[in-house]
Design a protein around this motif. Structure first.
Motif: not given
Length: 871
Positions: A793-806
């Protein structure tokens, strides 16, 4: 107190019955204790009310076919059964709550030698013994609370089922894939039946009777599975196969490398001989001969005139020599020698003093320039003559299906003195088993008219089929279990096959899977099954292991209560009576090892749902489960905490309300914690239910949510919408694993007054818990986009659920290359490939695989050279 009394009265139970179960909480309130008696009453109440969901054969769009390997009806469930069917049921109930049209059938693998032996010992018919066992095990399975579709129940010993097993045999026979031949077989002299190689132990003894196995030459029926060897090997690369893991390797190893061709040639002793060669063109050699190992069973049949084999490819007779002095292929006892092709074979030919048959013209035609053409001629002729020519490994043999026993599917063949082996006409199926009231009547039932010439002296085949034939196609019959006109409706098969999830033990990962795959490939070629591979996803569950105790000197197994444990960590113990050392170990549960646990005893002592939770907890379904009461408290305490949480929630809502500022920073902060907790644990549980099938981890996630709920202040329980949502999610997620207990918790939850999410469409307040929609992740919740480089793992980026699904693969790459930690790491590296996985509503993972760029050495300048020389 009044509300609690009302809750139980709704069930038709009197409050006086429950007063003795009351316990004091830490706050002084009286609550009902979750005792075993209460659990039993809960399960009795809900058993007939559980919503299993109805499979709809007219809605294939959202189908989910989950199948657990059907049981042999021994008469009693064991803990291995409890494990596999609890796993299956938890997945089935989860998928239903996710809106899938779930098909979860059950039936009985009911033919076989154990039932025949048991019936003989008791002086009853195997059919009666088997039906009694089925009735008993069905009752036990229903007590386990599984949501099987009993309307599709089938039993392989029923004429309505084996009529179509016989039909399948005739389909194979018609296409030249079922044939009879003499073979040297493993004979069990006690059970008087043939054993597969896998049923003979390292000491040469029968796996069941323990008798020393004999070699016996018998005329047997075979299915030509080798015709599909290459197809079955290539099928293991089918992209629809998921989670087959090491089963792929087991199947590959069993099939072997298909680097040659097998032919079935007729010998002068009227036997069929399997000849394998990597070079089919060698059969064009008029000087070809065969070398068989000196211990080959045909050595006894060669006679004074020797043995020979017809060669239809060169119109010659191939001489046979018995010797161990040849380059036999691996696991093969037949060597095809071609002196006109290979110098070493010519030397071998000369050493045996064989005569030359080839003329100069024939020798010219065999030159290397013609080899490819000759190969094609041989393979085309083999197909035309139905004598093989299939790509196969040297070790893979055809499937021997004959069994010399009564209790099995009769082989639908009639032996006529004039016509030979004649298939029974379709309209005369099923060929049923004769009654065994007397030996005379049994013998009379074998005689019949020949279907071809009408000779009354014809006799029915007395061998029955290997039970693996019955289980090689049952997954298709389940879809159309009561069809009396066809083996199954191909339209139904096209809509609901393949099986989405197949669950069973690793002991069936080779033979059963191989035969089932073969049969489905065959039916696919016949246009009856829509896909070549029958099972998309596998879940191979580990065994349930019990602690066994064996006296060191004699090897005798003893009970746990006969042993004094000296050091559990070092597995040291003594026999109480004699002080002899005892070996402690974990072994598969069995009566002979005295380490089994009766499921009925678990149900009686702890309750069905508790047993289900215990069997699912602690270890992954694919791992062995060491059964120990030391692991029980975790589940028992969790159930008690859930029970107490519901009662405290009810009490909090019913207490006299005090003014609470729901817009205060403290309240909003506590509510936000529950928003996060709900989403975090729903995400984790959902992933492990749906994708990983790590049901033990799903339990851990649910226990984490319980901890968050237990820490919640009373005023948040009373006024917090997120607490109510989280508690609802907790009960719903528990339901697939513990349906009775969750149903009781839900009935209590919906009876509490003052609902805060009543207007929301998220919960169906008027429906039972198993009819609820699976909790979803909130649109505003931030999910993880993990970026890994070479698996780290290099990094974890937080993405809102509605955006991540796309997010697409390309989007993830753009995000990665605009992230400093990624770009700085990749400065001196070359990207080899990338891979993107999206789990909607859960997480996304971008894998980047790189190679380090090797810096080229800088050429030395003339000045550098001068410096080196000066030094």
């Amino acid at each position: 107190m009044q509300a609690l009394r009302h809750t139980w009265t709704l069930r038709g139970l009197h409050w006086s019955c429950w007063k003795r179960f009351l316990t004091q909480s830490c706050t002084g309130n009286e609550y009902l204790e979750l005792s075993s008696d209460v659990k039993h009453r809960i399960e009795t109440h809900w058993r007939d009310q559980l919503s299993g969901g109805q499979f709809n054969a007219k809605q294939p769009a959202d189908k989910y076919y989950v199948l657990s390997m059907f049981p042999y009806p021994s008469g009693n469930l064991h803990m291995g059964h409890v494990r596999v069917y609890t796993i299956s049921d938890a997945v089935a109930r989860f998928q239903r709550m996710c809106g899938k049209n779930v098909f979860q059938p059950i039936g009985w693998d009911s033919f076989g030698l154990p039932a025949e032996n048991a019936a003989n010992q008791r002086g009853v018919e195997p059919a009666a013994w088997t039906q009694q066992n089925i009735a008993q095990m069905k009752q036990q399975l229903q007590r386990l609370g599984c949501s099987f579709d009993w309307t599709h129940e089938l039993s392989t010993c029923s004429p309505q089922y084996y009529r179509w097993t016989q039909h399948l045999f005739l389909m194979l026979h018609k296409r030249g894939l079922a044939y009879q031949n003499e073979a040297l077989v493993n004979w069990d002299p006690v059970d008087k039946t043939v054993l597969a190689d896998e049923q003979v132990d390292a000491n040469g003894c029968s796996w069941r009777s323990g008798a020393k196995v004999e070699k016996k030459l018998l005329k047997q029926w075979f299915i030509r599975t080798s015709a599909y060897a290459k197809q079955l090997l290539d099928g293991l690369d089918d992209p629809t196969l998921r989670d087959w893991r090491d089963i792929i390797n087991l199947q590959r190893h069993w099939i072997g490398e298909c680097n040659g061709y097998a032919f079935t040639l007729l010998t002068s002793a009227c036997n069929l001989l399997r000849v394998w060669t990597a070079n089919p063109e060698h059969l064009k050699d008029p000087n070809a001969f065969l070398v068989l190992r000196s211990k080959h069973y045909l050595a006894k049949l060669s006679g004074a005139g020797g043995l020979s084999v017809e060669n239809p490819f060169a119109s010659t007779t191939i001489p046979v020599v018995f010797s161990d002095e040849a380059a036999f292929p691996p696991d093969c006892d037949v060597y095809l020698a071609a002196p006109s092709f290979r110098a070493e074979d010519r030397q071998l030919w000369e050493s045996f003093g064989l005569a030359i048959c080839a003329s100069g013209t024939e020798e010219t035609r065999l030159n290397p320039g013609n080899w490819e053409l000759l190969r094609k001629e041989v393979l085309q002729a083999a197909t035309r003559l139905n004598v093989g020519g299939y790509r196969v490994s040297s070790k893979l043999q055809d499937w021997l299906i004959s069994r010399q026993r009564y209790w099995g599917t009769p082989i639908p063949i009639v032996h006529c003195p004039k016509c030979g082996a004649v298939p029974v006409p379709e309209e005369q199926l099923p060929v049923t088993l004769p009654k065994r009231e007397s030996s005379a009547s049994g013998q009379d039932a074998l005689f019949c008219e020949c279907p071809k010439c009408g000779d009354p002296k014809a006799k029915r085949e007395t061998d029955t089929m290997d039970t693996f034939v019955d289980s090689s196609w049952y997954y298709l019959r389940f879809l159309d279990a009561h069809n009396s006109e066809r083996i199954f409706d191909p339209t139904l098969a096209s809509q609901f096959m393949p099986v989405d999830l197949y669950i069973g033990g690793k002991e069936h990962a080779v033979l059963h899977l191989y035969y089932a795959r073969f049969m489905n490939h065959f039916l696919n070629n016949c246009g009856l099954s829509p896909t070549s591979e029958p099972f998309s996803r596998l879940l191979v569950q580990g065994m349930v292991m019990g602690r066994s105790y064996r006296v060191k000197g004699s090897g005798r197994y003893v009970r746990e209560d006969e042993v004094e444990v000296v050091n559990a960590k070092k597995n040291q113990a003594l026999l109480k009576e004699t002080k002899e050392p005892v070996v402690m170990t974990w072994e598969k549960m069995s009566k002979s090892k005295q380490n089994g646990v009766e499921p009925g005893e678990m149900f009686d002592q702890y309750g069905t749902d508790t047993t289900r939770l215990i069997i699912l907890a602690d270890v992954a379904p694919t791992s062995h489960r060491n059964w120990s009461s030391a692991t029980f408290p975790g589940i028992l305490n969790w159930q008690k905490r859930l029970w107490l949480t519901l009662q405290e929630f009810q009490a909090a809502r019913e207490e006299a309300s005090t003014e609470v500022d729901v817009s205060s920073e403290q309240f909003l902060e506590e509510d936000a914690k529950l928003f996060d907790a709900r989403n975090f644990y729903v995400k984790g549980a959902t992933f492990n239910y749906r994708h990983a099938h790590q049901l033990s981890v799903a339990i851990s996630k649910m226990q984490g949510l319980t901890n968050s709920l237990r820490r919640t202040p009373k005023h948040i329980q009373r006024h917090g919408k997120q607490f109510e949502r989280a508690l609802a999610a907790q009960i719903i997620m528990l339901a697939p694993m513990a349906p009775h207990f969750a149903s009781e918790l839900w009935s209590k939850f919906v009876s509490v007054k003052g609902r805060l999410n009543d207007a929301s469409q998220e919960l169906q307040w008027g429906e039972d818990v198993l009819s609820q929609r699976w909790p979803d992740i909130d649109a505003a919740y931030n999910l993880d986009l993990s970026i890994k480089v070479n698996g780290f793992e290099n990094c974890v980026i937080k993405v809102q659920r509605t955006l991540l699904d796309k997010v697409t693969h390309s989007d993830a790459m753009d995000i990665a290359f605009n992230t400093e930690s990624v770009t700085s790491y990749l400065i001196d590296k070359k990207i080899r490939t990338t891979n993107f996985v999206l789990y909607p509503g859960i997480e996304a993972i971008l894998n980047i695989y790189v190679d380090k760029v090797q810096k080229k050495a800088k050429p030395a300048s003339s000045n550098d050279t001068d410096k080196v020389l000066a030094e």
